[in-house]
Design a protein around this motif. Structure first.
Motif, PDB file in Angstrom:
ATOM      1  N   GLY A 276      -2.178   2.934  -1.127  1.00 56.47           N
ATOM      2  CA  GLY A 276      -3.160   2.686  -0.278  1.00 56.47           C
ATOM      3  C   GLY A 276      -4.196   3.957  -0.258  1.00 56.47           C
ATOM      4  O   GLY A 276      -5.587   3.543  -0.018  1.00 56.47           O
ATOM      5  N   SER A 277      -3.775   5.296  -0.404  1.00 54.90           N
ATOM      6  CA  SER A 277      -4.678   6.223  -0.283  1.00 54.90           C
ATOM      7  C   SER A 277      -5.804   6.020  -1.531  1.00 54.90           C
ATOM      8  O   SER A 277      -6.861   6.778  -1.340  1.00 54.90           O
ATOM      9  N   ALA A 278      -5.625   5.362  -2.487  1.00 53.08           N
ATOM     10  CA  ALA A 278      -6.550   5.294  -3.555  1.00 53.08           C
ATOM     11  C   ALA A 278      -7.463   4.110  -3.364  1.00 53.08           C
ATOM     12  O   ALA A 278      -8.541   4.116  -4.148  1.00 53.08           O
ATOM     13  N   ILE A 279      -7.444   3.418  -2.297  1.00 53.54           N
ATOM     14  CA  ILE A 279      -8.233   2.269  -2.054  1.00 53.54           C
ATOM     15  C   ILE A 279      -9.918   2.839  -2.001  1.00 53.54           C
ATOM     16  O   ILE A 279     -10.037   3.675  -1.420  1.00 53.54           O
TER      17      ILE A 279
ATOM     18  N   PRO B 110       0.899  -1.124   0.108  1.00 49.46           N
ATOM     19  CA  PRO B 110       0.107   0.011   0.096  1.00 49.46           C
ATOM     20  C   PRO B 110       0.669   1.343   0.109  1.00 49.46           C
ATOM     21  O   PRO B 110       0.209   2.395  -0.289  1.00 49.46           O
TER      22      PRO B 110
END
Lengths: 288, 153
Positions: free
Chosen positions: B64-67, B18
């Motif tokens: 991971g911020s795009a999850i 992530p």
């Protein structure tokens, strides 16, 4: 191993169990860890990404009338919220450029504890506190006590910054000054930023409160209550005479390293500018 | 870690750390090489993409911020109505010299004109203030964005 938390509870539990370092927007940590195109960034130890923890994204007044800013509030969010004191909004609006302001968080800017960080200056002057959360409870302290020095804070290895709290401020300051010196308008790292605030008595004759903080002139943002005491209780008409003693006293706060002459001269000019403008009691409250 | 997000309108899934950089995943895993890497530290804007409609520099965004979010790249917006108007204006206005900064410039212009279809010149300059052009073609880029704005109904 790197972790992603989707709730505050989960974030605090992972932090306690693994002591993984917290990442919010990533705008500082991703830079320091990057190794180039196509390469996985290299971090020392485990990381915990908290950018999905929505509980830490709110701005609002608490029951005591203090303004609480969630640690994950971005600079763009802070810059655009009229409830936020002007100096902090101004500082947030001049951090990096548009894309950076959409990611960079107030919690991250404090935790990173850069001497050139944009938000600590106004936060110091506003007597803002930081709320630290852990599985075992919460504690609060002044932002100026939390930041110890270059990249050093009092954050314990099971804690996450939850919020920044700005004391109640209706009619708090009559005049606020904030000025950042950078090499350009966008994406400028501060060379010197000065925040000042003055509150007058009801007759607008006496200075009831004065705050002065400076960023990028030492190992951490500086504020000196001793210097402030030189101005508190003095008459507004005396302000211009106070420029020299205030500057002389604040000189000792400015680091002797890296362009001290420039920083001293520029700080002196800003103090002189603010004091002479306030002495005329203008209608304009926010000065840059 | 399995990471699911929406990429240019299509649900995608990758198995990555992530804390991988979003730009690397876009370029290496999805072959979307329109997103360029310039400075690697969020200064130049060449890697700009939209994350849930907001302008971000993908070299600084941990994957991971795009999850659960939507990512739009130059490949996704070039065929939209607004995207094609901007690109046409850039071509007609001589905004492109070496071209390296242009995907980022177009993304920033797209982001601006989506929320503010008729900006002032100052607003245009502010919107692209995080995009560096080393061919120093800013004036032609600004006039091309203003031209695109005029062509929006």
């Amino acid at each position: 191993m790197n972790y992603v938390a989707f709730s505050l509870k989960q974030a605090l539990e992972i932090r306690k169990a693994t002591k993984a370092r917290v990442m919010a927007g990533g705008t500082d940590l991703m830079v320091s860890a990057q190794r180039g195109e196509g390469m996985m960034p290299r971090f020392e130890g485990d990381m915990l990404l908290i950018s999905h923890v929505d509980e830490l994204r709110h701005i609002g007044f608490n029951a005591s009338g203090e303004l609480e800013i969630g640690a994950l509030c971005t600079s763009a969010q802070i810059a655009g919220d009229s409830r936020v004191p002007w100096a902090l909004r101004a500082a947030a609006s001049r951090m990096g450029a548009v894309a950076l302001r959409n990611c960079a968080t107030i919690g991250g800017n404090i935790a990173n504890a850069s001497p050139k960080g944009d938000l600590p200056g106004p936060l110091y002057a506003l007597d803002a506190r930081v709320r630290l959360l852990s599985v075992d409870g919460a504690e609060e302290m002044l932002v100026s006590d939390f930041i110890l020095g270059l990249k050093k804070t009092k954050l314990k290895d099971d804690q996450i910054i939850g919020a920044i709290i700005i004391p109640k401020m209706d009619e708090w300051f009559d005049y606020i000054f904030w000025h950042k010196i950078g090499t350009r308008r966008a994406n400028a790292i501060s060379k010197l930023t000065v925040t000042m605030a003055i509150k007058l008595d009801q007759q607008r004759k006496i200075v009831e409160d004065f705050r002065l903080s400076a960023t990028a002139c030492g190992a951490k943002t500086n504020r000196s209550r001793e210097v402030e005491s030189l101005v508190i209780g003095k008459k507004v008409q005396e302000l211009e005479d106070l420029v020299a003693p205030v500057q002389e006293a604040f000189d000792k706060v400015i680091s002797p390293r890296a362009m001290p002459v420039f920083r001293r001269t520029a700080t002196k000019n800003m103090i002189a500018d603010f004091f002479s403008r306030v002495a005329r009691l203008p209608e304009e409250r926010n000065m840059e | 870690m399995k990471i699911d997000f929406n990429l240019n309108g299509v649900q995608v899934s990758v198995d990555k750390d992530p804390l991988s950089r979003l730009i690397d995943v876009l370029r290496e895993d999805f072959g979307l090489t329109g997103t360029k890497e310039g400075c690697s530290e969020g200064e130049c804007g060449a890697c700009s993409v939209l994350l849930d409609g907001k302008l971000v520099t993908s070299c600084l965004v941990p994957l991971g911020s795009a999850i659960g979010s939507r990512v739009d790249t130059i490949e996704g917006i070039r065929d939209t109505k607004l995207g094609s108007i901007i690109i046409e204006s850039f071509a007609n206005g001589g905004a492109v010299q070496c071209g390296f900064c242009i995907p980022g410039m177009v993304i920033s212009a797209y982001c601006l004109l989506s929320s503010n279809p008729h900006p002032t010149e100052d607003e245009v300059r502010l919107a692209i203030s995080g995009n560096l052009c080393r061919c120093t073609g800013y004036d032609l880029i600004v006039s091309s964005i203003l031209d695109a704005s005029r062509r929006l109904a």
